[in-house]
Design a protein around this motif. Structure first.
Motif, PDB file in Angstrom:
ATOM      1  N   CYS A  38       0.954  -1.331   0.191  1.00 52.43           N
ATOM      2  CA  CYS A  38      -0.543  -0.384  -0.262  1.00 52.43           C
ATOM      3  C   CYS A  38       0.694   1.068   0.134  1.00 52.43           C
ATOM      4  CB  CYS A  38      -1.249   0.017   1.464  1.00 52.43           C
ATOM      5  SG  CYS A  38      -1.993   1.423   0.963  1.00 52.43           S
ATOM      6  N   PRO A  39       0.481   2.077  -1.113  1.00 47.57           N
ATOM      7  CA  PRO A  39       1.307   3.595  -1.552  1.00 47.57           C
ATOM      8  C   PRO A  39       1.911   4.238   0.080  1.00 47.57           C
ATOM      9  CG  PRO A  39       0.127   2.763  -3.199  1.00 47.57           C
ATOM     10  CD  PRO A  39      -0.509   1.792  -1.965  1.00 47.57           C
ATOM     11  N   VAL A  40       0.651   3.772   0.805  1.00 52.16           N
ATOM     12  CA  VAL A  40      -0.072   5.360   1.766  1.00 52.16           C
ATOM     13  C   VAL A  40      -0.127   4.588   3.265  1.00 52.16           C
ATOM     14  CG1 VAL A  40      -0.504   6.941   0.284  1.00 52.16           C
ATOM     15  CG2 VAL A  40      -2.355   5.446   1.793  1.00 52.16           C
TER      16      VAL A  40
ATOM     17  N   ALA B  95      -1.821   2.116   3.877  1.00 52.14           N
ATOM     18  CA  ALA B  95      -3.404   1.977   5.053  1.00 52.14           C
ATOM     19  C   ALA B  95      -3.501   1.088   5.378  1.00 52.14           C
ATOM     20  CB  ALA B  95      -4.168   2.868   4.080  1.00 52.14           C
TER      21      ALA B  95
ATOM     22  N   VAL C  71      -8.332  -1.788   6.598  1.00 53.41           N
ATOM     23  CA  VAL C  71      -7.430  -0.944   5.814  1.00 53.41           C
ATOM     24  C   VAL C  71      -8.378   0.557   6.590  1.00 53.41           C
ATOM     25  CG1 VAL C  71      -7.788   0.317   4.274  1.00 53.41           C
ATOM     26  CG2 VAL C  71      -7.832  -2.104   3.569  1.00 53.41           C
TER      27      VAL C  71
ATOM     28  N   CYS D 223      -6.965   5.509   3.664  1.00 54.40           N
ATOM     29  CA  CYS D 223      -6.876   4.799   2.059  1.00 54.40           C
ATOM     30  C   CYS D 223      -7.434   5.867   1.010  1.00 54.40           C
ATOM     31  CB  CYS D 223      -7.826   3.631   1.960  1.00 54.40           C
ATOM     32  SG  CYS D 223      -8.058   2.735  -0.055  1.00 54.40           S
ATOM     33  N   VAL D 224      -6.255   6.248   0.361  1.00 56.01           N
ATOM     34  CA  VAL D 224      -6.553   7.294  -0.943  1.00 56.01           C
ATOM     35  C   VAL D 224      -7.545   6.233  -2.266  1.00 56.01           C
ATOM     36  CG1 VAL D 224      -4.638   8.575  -0.393  1.00 56.01           C
ATOM     37  CG2 VAL D 224      -4.843   6.494  -2.044  1.00 56.01           C
ATOM     38  N   GLU D 225      -8.146   4.758  -2.096  1.00 56.45           N
ATOM     39  CA  GLU D 225      -8.668   3.900  -3.024  1.00 56.45           C
ATOM     40  C   GLU D 225      -7.852   4.144  -4.458  1.00 56.45           C
ATOM     41  OE1 GLU D 225     -10.936   2.419  -2.659  1.00 56.45           O
ATOM     42  OE2 GLU D 225     -12.121   3.294  -0.441  1.00 56.45           O
TER      43      GLU D 225
ATOM     44  N   PHE E  75      -5.719   1.492  -5.632  1.00 62.40           N
ATOM     45  CA  PHE E  75      -6.779   0.107  -5.695  1.00 62.40           C
ATOM     46  C   PHE E  75      -5.515  -0.837  -6.653  1.00 62.40           C
ATOM     47  CE2 PHE E  75     -11.048  -1.088  -7.602  1.00 62.40           C
ATOM     48  CZ  PHE E  75     -11.429  -0.119  -6.749  1.00 62.40           C
ATOM     49  N   THR E  76      -4.305  -0.410  -6.051  1.00 63.28           N
ATOM     50  CA  THR E  76      -2.584  -1.161  -6.193  1.00 63.28           C
ATOM     51  C   THR E  76      -2.562  -2.191  -4.892  1.00 63.28           C
ATOM     52  OG1 THR E  76      -1.817   1.366  -6.175  1.00 63.28           O
ATOM     53  CG2 THR E  76      -0.326  -0.844  -5.537  1.00 63.28           C
ATOM     54  N   CYS E  77      -3.118  -2.220  -4.110  1.00 68.40           N
ATOM     55  CA  CYS E  77      -3.615  -3.748  -3.417  1.00 68.40           C
ATOM     56  C   CYS E  77      -4.573  -4.367  -4.537  1.00 68.40           C
ATOM     57  CB  CYS E  77      -3.848  -3.486  -2.003  1.00 68.40           C
ATOM     58  SG  CYS E  77      -5.380  -2.537  -1.557  1.00 68.40           S
TER      59      CYS E  77
END
Ligand code: SF4
Ligand code: SF4
Lengths: 223, 271
Positions: free
Chosen positions: B18-20, B22, B34, B39-41, B43-45
């Motif tokens: 997760c980039p941020v 979360a 989460v 979470c910035v939504e 969709f990376t995960c």
């Protein structure tokens, strides 16, 4: 849309990183562009790119949604550039990543000849891009410079992590995952090649440069 | 994004992805969860992790048994073994998180068609930035740090104070209540996004002033701001912007070079 402007690295660490992408202007020359995008990718393949991408469908490295548990030991190479080219089906941004100036120059010569009428951009060291384009008989039209990062710089990680993570400009490769890959390579748990492949799968536009990431990971392991 | 408590086996693979930051394991339920605020939504995960669709009960049992003999399985780091990550229905204002964070989603929810504007990349066809002009892309939140619209609004208001004109066909501009003040609408100010790009265009002589305004305002907000500046080259391919940036003391060596190979379609007339 690809996002390549702010790839991190000192000039000498960017000599093996050239992204070329093609796009059409929305509502101006995007009609009938699909076949041209396919041609761009086909021409790129002749010059041995390290990655290819279609910003609406994904890159040549992709996650697989139905792995079987044996993948832990024997994971198939799922790269399929044929279907990537075939599946371009709408106006998009297509890209090819090269790891040496000779391939780039050869590719530019062929692209100039093909006269696709699409906007073609090189994302790389600006002086090198200008010089190689001139050698291929092209005078640049416009240029955009990255001035780098400002603001809360304390949020940025170490150089190696930043180099790896910014090879997906959309931020899909997290700092923590890049750090984990550096650690795994240092510990001998994965090779630089397989660690690079894991990261490349997260870059949805296909602009991650696996040659450069292998070099960075090797440097970290040898330090 | 959500994680199914029925399916998650707490392997932890999604946490670093997760980039941020979360995602975390909740020790009380032994499942990944989460943090909806962070979470910035993006969709990376969900999209980036490969999946195996293993039976969760079986995986938990195996992991427990291996744990008794202190053996830890070394899973593939980009796999969710039980396909436990699930997108959730997004409504306004949360939907703007995905529009700005997931590169595969068009911007329709913000009132802009497609993924936003084309900056200098199609300048050979659109002629948006002319010789003697400079185009700016001021980007918030990248690389992988994220930003709130409250931070973005602080900087767009500073730019508006300098009298700049925001690119009309840009998703951030569309979220402004007033383009003259640069103020972003109230109901999205607390939404966080992985990245948002503001675009402006000025004459070349204003480049130093605009850069000073942007870099000074960037010091007062809690995110990273990445700045790009572009121009149209002359017939010989020379860029007047280079001298301006050198004079201002900026170090720059990387960027985008538009080769000028694009063209408008030929208009054929009947007569
Ligand atoms: S990767 Fe899947 S199973 Fe593992 S912790 Fe995350 S959601 Fe749970
Ligand atoms: S959608 Fe993006 S921000 Fe949200 S949990 Fe998944 S990776 Fe993290």
């Amino acid at each position: 849309m690809t996002n390549t402007l702010h790839r991190y690295g000192a000039p000498q660490t960017l000599a093996d990183d050239y992204i070329v992408f093609a796009m059409a202007a929305r509502g101006v020359n995007d009609e009938g562009s699909v076949e041209k995008f396919r041609t761009f990718l086909e021409i790129a393949r002749r010059h041995r790119p390290v990655n290819l991408g279609d910003a609406t469908q994904g890159g040549v490295y992709r996650a697989s949604k139905k792995l079987n548990p044996l993948a832990h030991w024997f994971r198939r190479d799922e790269r399929d550039p044929d279907s990537l080219v075939r599946n371009v089906n709408q106006p998009t941004v297509v890209s090819a990543v090269f790891d040496n100036p000779e391939s780039l120059e050869g590719f530019l010569g062929d692209i100039r000849e093909a006269d696709l009428g699409l906007s073609i951009n090189i994302s790389a060291l600006t002086d090198r891009a200008d010089e190689i384009a001139r050698r291929a008989g092209i005078t640049r039209h416009s240029v955009e410079y990255s001035l780098g990062f400002f603001g809360a710089l304390d949020k940025l990680p170490d150089r190696a992590t930043l180099t790896l993570a910014t090879m997906c400009g959309h931020g899909m490769i997290s700092f923590n995952f890049a750090k984990k890959m550096i650690d795994w390579v240092k510990e001998g748990r994965r090779t630089p090649e397989s660690a690079s492949t894991y990261m490349a799968r997260f870059c949805t536009c296909g602009i991650f440069n696996t040659t450069r990431s292998c070099r960075v990971l090797r440097d970290c392991a040898n330090r | 994004m959500k994680i199914s408590t029925d399916r998650c086996v707490a392997c932890g693979n999604c946490i670093p992805v997760c980039p941020v930051g979360a995602i975390d394991i909740d020790p009380s339920i032994r499942r990944a969860v989460v943090d909806q605020e962070r979470c910035v939504e993006c969709f990376t995960c969900y999209r980036g992790l490969s999946t195996e669709h293993l039976n969760p009960t079986l995986v938990r049992t195996i992991r427990t048994v291996l744990g008794w003999v202190r053996v830890r399985f070394d899973p593939e780091p980009d796999v969710c073994p039980t396909a436990a990550i699930e997108p959730q229905e997004l409504s306004w204002p949360r939907i703007v998180r995905r529009a700005f964070s997931d590169p595969l989603v068009p911007h329709e929810s913000t009132g802009i068609h497609g993924r936003g504007t084309e900056e200098v990349k199609t300048n050979d066809v659109t002629h948006r930035v002319a010789e003697g002009e400079a185009g700016f892309t001021i980007e918030f939140g990248r690389p992988t740090v994220s930003a709130s619209f409250r931070d973005i609004s602080a900087l767009t208001e500073a730019l508006a104070g300098a009298g700049v004109e925001f690119e009309a066909n840009n998703p951030v501009t569309h979220l402004m209540t007033d383009k003259k003040t640069g103020r972003i609408r109230e109901d999205v100010l607390d939404e966080r996004v992985l990245s948002a790009i503001v675009e402006i265009k000025t004459t070349m002589d204003r480049v130093p002033e605009i850069l000073e305004t942007a870099t000074e305002a960037a010091k007062k907000i809690d995110t990273i701001v990445s700045i790009g500046v572009s121009t149209r080259c002359d017939d010989e391919g020379r860029s007047a912007l280079e001298d301006v940036l050198h004079d201002e003391g900026f170090a720059f060596w990387r960027g985008k070079t538009n080769l000028g190979l694009g063209r408008r379609p030929q208009v054929t007339r009947a007569t």
